[in-house]
Design an enzyme around this catalytic site. Structure first.
Site, PDB file in Angstrom:
ATOM      1  CE  LYS A   1      -4.333  -1.509   2.194  1.00 55.00           C
ATOM      2  NZ  LYS A   1      -5.239  -1.321   3.393  1.00 55.00           N
TER       3      LYS A   1
ATOM      4  CE  LYS B   1     -10.227 -11.443  -2.858  1.00 57.29           C
ATOM      5  NZ  LYS B   1      -9.201 -11.366  -1.657  1.00 57.29           N
TER       6      LYS B   1
ATOM      7  CE  LYS C   1     -13.776  -0.949  -1.326  1.00 62.09           C
ATOM      8  NZ  LYS C   1     -12.438  -1.052  -1.683  1.00 62.09           N
TER       9      LYS C   1
END
Ligand code: TRP
Length: 336
Positions: free
Chosen positions: A115, A198, A201
């Site tokens: 991240k 996968k 969202k």
């Protein structure tokens, strides 16, 4: 209250609606586990603000996430389902644990590395760095033995174990050392338009994501348009036929039938009939869940009461663990 093994898991309030991947990959398994465990589930809003959030949206997503878990079958009188920020002990224990976590140790967390590399150092907060320590606090406050999570969270549970053992050896036996229970890989659901990645969202386009709150007609269209292949045989082959394999896994998870029996039923029929059958299975499963969720959205007072009662139950345990910890580390007791 019960002598079932204690279980803890958390979910991010990250979207307005849960999707089919969350439902099969996590929720169905949590639902099963709540009958064999004393289960605690939190909507982790403290974790959510480690990346930028719009305040009004965060509040709404927190409510909606909790409501959908209840709608999908997490029973807030059997399990303890609550909002993390309602129990201040999470942040308080996290602080103490921060002080026994090595800088290097936290720097090795792969989720943080990924991240922060994506965002750049300037945009990365200390909160994001400390995210796994807060997660450890969640788990350790409740003496949880079992922590059901996806494989991506395995390292965070390992850190939790290390911190529990370190604290115990430094200050005396205080925490239960928990164990990760890795959710079934076989229950992983892929994007209907892009069955190699996968269902998530953050996909580029929403057309391959089936949302729990989609209207049945929208669900039907998404499934009928799902990417398949050209050989026309309904059979499981993850490498060669990722689209059909994904649909078979969904069909099997929601119907409780084996993949073989579904393959047999659709032998020689082609993909159209198979998809129509799947639409029926998905819509039958989601329609009542969607209705219960909409009912809860329409009555926020009732939802807030449920969450408050559950937060009370959680607080009682969390407060007693925190008091022990404060004592062990040598904080002066405030006199009454
Ligand atoms: N970090 C977890 C995730 O993103 C969510 C989480 C927060 C969690 N606290 C937890 C999971 C405690 C298990 C136990 O999936």
């Amino acid at each position: 209250m019960t002598n079932l093994p204690r279980l803890y898991s958390g979910m991010q309030p990250s979207a307005d609606s849960l999707h089919l991947g969350n439902y099969i990959g996590a929720l169905l398994q949590w639902k099963e586990l709540q009958s064999t465990h004393d289960a605690f589930f939190s909507v982790v809003d403290l974790h959510a603000i480690t990346v930028a959030q719009d305040p009004a949206e965060l509040r709404e997503k927190t409510r909606r996430t909790a409501a959908q878990y209840i709608a999908a079958g997490i029973d807030p009188s059997a399990s303890t389902l609550y909002v993390q920020s309602h129990v201040p002990a999470h942040a308080q224990l996290a602080w103490v644990l921060n002080t026994i976590t090595g800088f290097g140790e936290a720097s090795r967390m792969t989720q943080f590395k990924d991240k922060s590399a994506r965002q750049g150092a300037e945009a990365t907060s200390v909160g994001l760095f400390a995210y796994p320590v807060l997660m450890a606090a969640d788990i350790l406050l409740y003496d949880a033995e079992v922590v059901p999570v996806g494989d991506d969270q395995r390292q965070h549970v390992e850190l939790t174990r290390d911190l529990a053992e370190r604290f115990n050896s430094r200050y005396g036996d205080t925490f239960v050392v928990p164990q990760a229970m890795i959710l079934k890989e076989s229950a992983r659901i892929y994007d209907l338009q892009n069955p190699e990645s996968k269902m998530s969202k953050s996909a580029e386009s929403g057309s391959g994501i089936v949302w729990l709150l989609d209207e049945p007609e929208v669900t039907r269209k998404k499934i009928m348009r799902a990417v398949t292949d050209t050989d026309g045989v309904v059979s499981f082959d993850r490498q060669g036929k990722p689209g059909i394999s994904n649909l078979l896994v969904i069909y099997s998870a929601l119907s409780g039938r084996s993949i073989e029996s579904i393959e047999l039923e659709y032998e020689g029929t082609g993909y159209g009939d198979f998809k129509k059958g799947l639409v029926e299975v998905v819509v039958d499963e989601f329609a009542p869940v969607r209705q219960r969720a909409l009912d809860l959205f329409a009555d926020p007072g009732e939802l807030d009461r449920i969450l408050a009662a559950n937060a009370d139950r959680a607080s009682e345990i969390a407060e007693s663990t925190l008091a022990k910890v404060y004592d062990r580390v040598g904080f002066l007791r405030r006199s009454r």
